[in-house]
Structure formats: C-alpha cells, structure tokens
Design an enzyme around this catalytic site. Structure first.
Site, short mmCIF file in Angstrom:
data_model
loop_
_atom_site.label_atom_id
_atom_site.label_comp_id
_atom_site.label_asym_id
_atom_site.label_seq_id
_atom_site.Cartn_x
_atom_site.Cartn_y
_atom_site.Cartn_z
N TYR A 195 0.83 -1.20 0.00
CA TYR A 195 0.00 0.00 0.00
C TYR A 195 0.87 1.26 0.00
CZ TYR A 195 -2.53 4.01 1.50
OH TYR A 195 -3.02 5.29 1.57
N HIS A 244 -3.27 0.21 6.74
CA HIS A 244 -4.38 0.14 5.76
C HIS A 244 -5.21 -1.12 5.95
CE1 HIS A 244 -6.21 1.48 1.91
NE2 HIS A 244 -5.74 2.63 2.33
C1 GCO Z 1 -4.98 7.71 3.54
C2 GCO Z 1 -5.92 6.73 2.93
C3 GCO Z 1 -6.09 6.83 1.47
C4 GCO Z 1 -7.13 5.86 1.00
C5 GCO Z 1 -7.94 6.43 -0.13
C6 GCO Z 1 -9.09 5.52 -0.51
O1 GCO Z 1 -4.51 7.46 4.66
O2 GCO Z 1 -4.81 8.77 2.92
O3 GCO Z 1 -5.60 5.43 3.37
O4 GCO Z 1 -4.92 6.72 0.78
O5 GCO Z 1 -6.51 4.67 0.62
O6 GCO Z 1 -8.42 7.68 0.28
O7 GCO Z 1 -9.83 6.06 -1.56
MG MG Z 2 -5.21 5.66 5.51
#
Ligand code: GCO
Ligand code: MG
Length: 444
Positions: A195, A244
């Site tokens: 991620y 995440h």
């Molecule tokens: C973050 C979030 C985002 C999400 C995204 C989903 O911490 O900014 O995890 O990166 O993954 O907003 O649409």
């Molecule tokens: Mg996030």
C-alpha cells in the site's frame, strides 16, 4: 446591534443620538432581511486527477449568494450524485439556508435508515455548502464563524513511498527539502501490491492473476524500513505509517509492539473497522500512538474508541461522517478524552473538503495533525482558491466561506473516466482487488 447596546454606547458618549438612530435603522434593516431560501441544488462531478470528486452547489433566492460543499466518496461517486439529485434536492428546495444544524438533522433523519457512506456524503455536500453560504453572507471565512483560530497555520504530513528502501529515503529527503517535518513512510514488497509504495516488477508465485499481498512479507519489510529511516534521519522527523487494515488483529497487536522502539507519530488503521474491539488489547500492551477512522461512517464506530481512550488520533473522512456539522462534535468529544484530530485528507477529497478539514484544524484545541494534498495544476484550474501549503503548513484562503470557487467550464473537461485514465478509472472508480497467494481477497 441591539437597542440596549446602542443605548449603552450613547450613555457612555461613544454614540451621538443621530448615530444611534442611523445604527438602529441599520440594525432593523439587517433583522428585516429575509433568510435566504434554497433555490436549487446541483452536483459538479469532476475528476481532474483521475480521482472522482463530488461537489454540491446550493443556489439561493438572493442574487449572487451560493455555496459549495464536498461529498466525495470516490469509489461510489455516481451514487452520491443520485442521492443528492433524487432525494436531497426535492427535500431542500424552498428551505432556509441559515438553520444548518436543523437542516442537517432533518436530512439525516429523512432516509430513515442512516449512517452509510453514500447518504452521509450527500448530506455533507449540502452541509458544507450551507456553511459556505453563511460565511459569504457574513463576509467571513468559516473558521471565524466557529470561534476563530487556535493556531496560525496547520501542521501537515506528506506521503513518501518506495518500492525499495533507497527510493523511499530519496523521497523523504525531497519532502524534507520542502519543509515537511512529518512524513508518512510506506515500503513496497517485491512482487506484491504494497500500500502506498508503488508497483514492483518482481514475479511471485501465486494461484491467480490479480495483484498479490502477503501480510508477513509486508511486516518484515516495514520493520526494515523503519530501521533504515531512523538510521538515516534519526529522531529529527516524525514518522507516520498506514497499515491500511491489511493484517490480522493479532498481527496488529504484535506489530504495534515491535514498532514501539521507532517512536512513531502514529500507526494508522492497524485494524479493520470490523475488528476495532482489538484496540483494547493493543492499548494494554504498548504505547505506540494509534490513529483510526477514515473508514468510519457511524457514531457507533468513533464514540467507543474515543470515550474509552483506545486511540490517540481520530481520522474520520469528514464527508463520510456527514460533513462539518457532525465532525466539529467529534472534535469536541475527543478533547474531553485526550484524543486529537487527524482528519483524512488524501487526493480523493475535493479542495472544499480540505478547506473543511483545515477549518476544523484551526478552531479545535485538540488538533493533532493534518494529512495534506499537494494540489495539481489541473485541480487548481478547476478550483481557484485552493488552500496553500508552505513549509509543511496548510494555510486556509481567508476569503469568505471556504474561499474557493469552481470553474465549471474547466470541471467539465474532466468527466469521470469509466475505463480511461488511472487504475481507479479502470476499476470504474473502485478500489482494486488484491489477493493473498492462494486467492483470498485482502481487505483494502
Ligand atoms: C490515507 C488513505 C487513502 C485511501 C484512499 C481511498 O490514509 O490517505 O488510506 O490513501 O486509501 O483515500 O480512496
Ligand atoms: Mg489511511
């Protein structure tokens, strides 16, 4: 100004009888102004950076008086558009714009079943537009309507990622050079869909053709990443990390303990919303600061975590909770339990949503930190007046309301892609499917 105050000023000699009569006329004229009524509710659906944004525009019966609000749920944007157009628009036309709390409660209740992401985003778009209207009416930025600033500007964090550690270190250096003190660090896992870390061209064995992610491989890499980043930068920067929701609850307990020695600013989304009871175990076993909330839509999710002091930062995506009106209450709740704010602020929040985040950041004593979006030129061309980032701080536009306009002709240049554009558009705006080696779907 009311009559009693005017009389007081006159008794103190600060006001002549003639001035008082003129002021009284003025006061009477203001009181006589009819409150604006909602004449139309429109939705601007635009994706300047390939991320679907939803902006609600409310037009009033007073010429030149209108407002905008964010209702962005990028993965199901078309449903928010429909919820506004089919349900909230007919519900709102003719209603006064100056009773924001009352309208919020009425919209929230009108669907009977509630606390879901689509309807909350639709309500948020209207709610934030009503705050914009009130600010424009008073000639004040929204934060002034909420009591004014607790701080000069808003301390932000930016995202650094890398498929390999040297690339990540380089990205951190670039953000440091821009003045950021707080940096979210994410690392790739060779051959896997880490991620926030970018793609990897290494091949790994798997039983399917979708991107793959293995929690233990990620956890091993993440610890190496923290070692390397602390080795390179010492304690001079604040490190944040977003799990995440991709590991099991017991892995989250172990990982939170293992990263304690790296003194993170916070560890984000260590658990999925379905597993938030496990925060008690993490809390009992380590002092790693915990952040949670971007996936929350209901008071049943944030209230227990805050009131039991199970997290340190509440990270709600403001529009998923229904807008500025409910989130100022979440901030107030947090203050009494020592929980600070860290509103969700990625690229799939419109500049109006970021302005609402910054407004909440400026007026709440228990502000924690703000995730920021370095707006692209395309976004700025659609939304003149976007908040500025200078030396790692967010600065609100001091113009009335949110201080942002919409260039609707520009917005039309960036319709939702449905297949063209980035990954999200190829997935019809949705979040791409990622699987374990054996094909089990990974959450988020
Ligand atoms: C973050 C979030 C985002 C999400 C995204 C989903 O911490 O900014 O995890 O990166 O993954 O907003 O649409
Ligand atoms: Mg996030």
């Amino acid at each position: 100004m009311d009559r009693r105050s005017l009389l007081g000023l006159m008794a103190a000699g600060a006001l002549t009888p003639r001035q008082m009569a003129a002021d009284e006329q003025a006061a009477k004229a203001v009181r006589a102004l009819p409150s604006p009524k909602i004449k139309d509710v429109q939705v601007i659906a635009t994706a300047p950076d390939g991320l679907r944004l939803v902006v609600v525009k409310i037009l009033t019966d007073q010429d030149g008086l209108y407002g905008y609000g964010c209702g962005t749920f990028t993965q199901r944007a078309d449903l928010v558009v429909a919820a506004v157009e089919k349900y909230l628009r007919p519900f709102l036309i003719g209603k006064p714009t100056d009773r924001i709390e009352d309208l919020w409660q009425a919209m929230y209740d009108s669907s009977y079943w509630k606390n879901g992401p689509v309807l909350n985003n639709a309500i948020s778009g209207v709610d934030q537009a009503l705050w914009d209207i009130k600010g424009r009416q008073c000639g004040l930025p929204v934060y002034q309507l909420l009591g004014g600033k607790c701080r000069e500007a808003v301390d932000c964090y930016a995202h650094a990622g890398g498929a390999e550690i040297p690339q990540l270190i380089e990205n951190v250096k670039q953000l440091r050079a821009k003045g950021f003190r707080n940096i979210r660090v994410q690392i790739g896992v060779p051959g896997m869909a880490g991620y926030g870390a970018g793609p990897s061209d290494v091949k790994v064995e798997k039983l399917h053709n979708d991107p793959v992610f293995e929690p233990e491989a990620y956890l091993h890499r993440a610890l190496k990443m923290f070692e390397a980043v602390r080795q390179e930068f010492g304690d001079e920067i604040e490190l944040l990390h977003d799990v995440h929701e991709r590991i099991s609850p017991i892995q989250a307990v172990r990982f939170a303990k293992e990263v304690e020695r790296f003194r993170l600013f916070y560890l984000e989304d260590a658990l999925s919303p379905e597993d938030i009871q496990w925060f008690r175990l993490i809390r009992q076993q380590c002092s790693t600061p915990l952040a949670m909330g971007e996936l929350f839509n209901s008071p049943h999710e944030w209230t227990p975590l805050i009131s039991e002091r199970l997290i340190d930062y509440i990270r709600v995506h403001v529009t998923q909770a229904g807008g500025l009106t409910p989130c100022r209450k979440i901030a107030a709740l947090g203050e009494f339990f020592g929980v600070k704010t860290a509103w969700h602020g990625p690229g799939d929040v419109s500049p109006f949503g970021h302005a609402a985040n910054i407004t909440l950041d400026l007026v709440a004593y228990n502000f924690g930190i703000q995730e920021c979006n370095q707006f692209s030129e395309k976004v700025r061309s659609v939304f003149p007046g976007c908040p500025e980032i200078r030396n790692g701080y967010y600065y609100i536009n001091e113009a009335p309301g949110w201080g942002i306009e919409v260039n609707e002709a520009e917005a039309k240049k960036y319709p939702y892609g449905y297949g063209e554009g980035g990954t999200r558009e190829k997935n019809n705006g949705g979040w791409g499917i990622i699987r374990r080696r054996d094909g089990t779907v990974i959450k988020q």
